[in-house]
Design an enzyme around this catalytic site. Structure first.
Site, mmCIF file in Angstrom:
data_model
loop_
_atom_site.group_PDB
_atom_site.id
_atom_site.type_symbol
_atom_site.label_atom_id
_atom_site.label_comp_id
_atom_site.label_asym_id
_atom_site.label_seq_id
_atom_site.Cartn_x
_atom_site.Cartn_y
_atom_site.Cartn_z
ATOM 1 N N LYS A 105 28.492 18.566 26.249
ATOM 2 C CA LYS A 105 28.803 17.768 26.471
ATOM 3 C C LYS A 105 27.071 17.127 26.075
ATOM 4 O O LYS A 105 26.267 17.404 26.721
ATOM 5 C CB LYS A 105 29.181 16.911 26.831
ATOM 6 C CG LYS A 105 29.610 15.109 26.753
ATOM 7 C CD LYS A 105 31.243 15.128 26.446
ATOM 8 C CE LYS A 105 31.651 13.933 25.741
ATOM 9 N NZ LYS A 105 33.251 14.623 25.897
HETATM 10 N N1 GLU Z 1 35.259 14.160 22.694
HETATM 11 C C1 GLU Z 1 36.409 15.043 22.304
HETATM 12 C C2 GLU Z 1 36.500 14.829 23.844
HETATM 13 O O1 GLU Z 1 36.180 14.267 24.909
HETATM 14 C C3 GLU Z 1 36.262 15.590 21.370
HETATM 15 C C4 GLU Z 1 35.684 17.479 22.034
HETATM 16 C C5 GLU Z 1 35.524 18.050 20.897
HETATM 17 O O2 GLU Z 1 36.493 18.023 19.565
HETATM 18 O O3 GLU Z 1 34.632 19.105 20.386
HETATM 19 O O4 GLU Z 1 37.185 15.754 23.952
#
Ligand code: GLU
Length: 422
Positions: A105
């Protein structure tokens, strides 16, 4: 009051589930720390010529199942413990929905609404220059998250391509269609949550129509609101960061509220014309974000930020089901209270995993040079979500544990068996 540490809370939830999962204490210890975290200081050139120093992070939690994967958020309250928690949840989420990715993240500590478009682009490109060394299609694949979108992902891919000297769309997902994005990516998180909820309603044999309140009206909240309404659910309250609206009798029209928000820039005070949203100032249709959570509804959907349901308001929640479309909206203390009160929580790592699932489809299409149509994406998404739900439900029934613990048991089992082969 000391701000609670979401990463510690997340690890607590994992350890609770681990008691019932087949995982070694060494593996569990390994998962209690991220593999690495990078903190960067960006020197943002403002349009007025001044420089603003902005902090950014990328955390790579675990890659046993595949490249690190997870979004990047732009928010003025981003901090390292939040990003660590979010990266950890991605590890669990990707294992639950069974996509070949690990967890990562990123975040930038800024309110993007205070920036012009050119400032936003400069900030994004500078961030890519700082983290380019640790990302790549086989290493770490970012995506959108809170306050980021396809445009930002397009800048990301473009800047990364310049750095490595060739086009590389698979470095990031959630791109617009014209530069390698997938059909159905934007709606994916909302649609995935909808599939999960429909399965649950079926299993519990709940009588329709069901009343729903949704906190958060960004990409996820607005898509699921419209989908639910189209399928006979009654949306009685909606909100965004500035406040919300509530209709005591009858239901709101989510599509009109979306239109209204486009014009007004917020839902608060967005009464529209009576015939559109079904509200007027005299109806006293205002509601705060806090009060929305305590409404007497069947289903409550937190679709904004983490920690909004905590030990203070958990005793006051009246919903029968909480569908976690945000990441980490229920704290570990609140989880205990809700469990005692027999309120069923569908955990984030299952409910909102549709986004990363279609991100996987996008990455796969980029790598293989394929282009899938919307129908194919939707049907593959449905298969993945229903399968994940069914497996979690089976564990829930067999082991007599809540759905979060069941999802964690499933994820830990998958992680553990893969780790043994590495
Ligand atoms: N931000 C989204 C999540 O928390 C998508 C993450 C992604 O597609 O890599 O799942």
């Amino acid at each position: 009051m000391k701000k609670s540490n979401p990463f510690e809370g997340a690890i607590k939830q994992m350890k609770k589930a681990a008691v019932k999962a087949d995982i070694s204490s060494e593996q569990l210890e390994h998962l209690s720390y991220p593999h690495q975290q990078l903190e960067v200081y960006l020197h943002l050139k403002k349009d007025n010529g001044q420089t603003q120093i902005v902090r950014g992070f990328r955390v790579q939690h675990n890659n046993w199942l595949g490249p690190y994967k997870g979004g990047i958020r732009y928010h003025n309250q981003v901090d390292i413990n939040e990003v660590k928690a979010l990266a950890f949840w991605m590890t669990i989420k990707n294992a639950v929905v069974d996509v070949p990715f690990g967890g990562g993240k990123g975040g930038i500590e800024i309110d993007p609404k205070t920036l012009s478009n050119t400032e936003l682009e400069r900030l994004t490109r500078e961030f890519v220059q700082h983290i380019a060394i640790i990302v790549g299609p086989d290493m770490d694949v970012p995506a959108p998250d809170v306050n980021t979108n396809g445009q930002i992902m397009e800048w990301f891919a473009d800047e990364y391509g310049k750095i490595i000297g060739k086009d590389c769309p698979a470095v990031v997902t959630g791109k617009p269609l014209h530069c390698g994005g997938s059909q159905g990516r934007e709606e994916a998180t909302g649609l995935g949550g909808f599939y999960v909820l429909e399965e649950l309603v079926e299993k519990l044999k709940l009588k329709r129509p069901l009343k729903v309140a949704i906190q958060g009206f960004g990409n996820v909240g607005s898509h699921i609101a419209i989908l639910l309404q189209q399928n006979g659910y009654e949306i009685i309250a909606l909100s965004d960061s500035k406040g919300g609206i509530y209709k005591q009798d009858g239901a709101l029209d989510a599509g009109s509220v979306k239109e209204c928000k486009k014009i007004n820039k917020s839902i608060a005070n967005c009464y529209c014309v009576d015939k559109i949203c079904g509200l007027s100032r005299d109806n006293k249709g205002d509601i705060t974000n806090e009060k929305l959570l305590e409404l007497p509804v069947d289903i409550l959907i937190p679709a904004a930020m983490e920690g909004v349901i905590n030990k203070k308001n958990a005793p006051k929640i009246k919903a029968k089901i909480i569908l976690e479309m945000a990441n980490g909206p229920v704290t570990s203390e609140a989880d205990q209270i809700l469990k005692k009160r027999k309120i069923m929580v569908v955990p984030d790592v299952l409910a909102n995993s549709g986004g990363v699932t279609v991100s996987y489809f996008e990455w796969y299409q980029n790598i293989k040079g394929e282009k899938w149509d919307l129908e194919k994406v939707r049907s593959k998404l449905k298969d993945k979500m229903v399968k994940a739900f069914d497996t979690v439900w089976e564990i829930h029934k067999k082991k007599k544990v809540d759905l979060r613990t069941s999802a964690y048991i499933l994820a830990l089992q998958r992680l553990s068996s893969k780790a043994q082969k590495i």
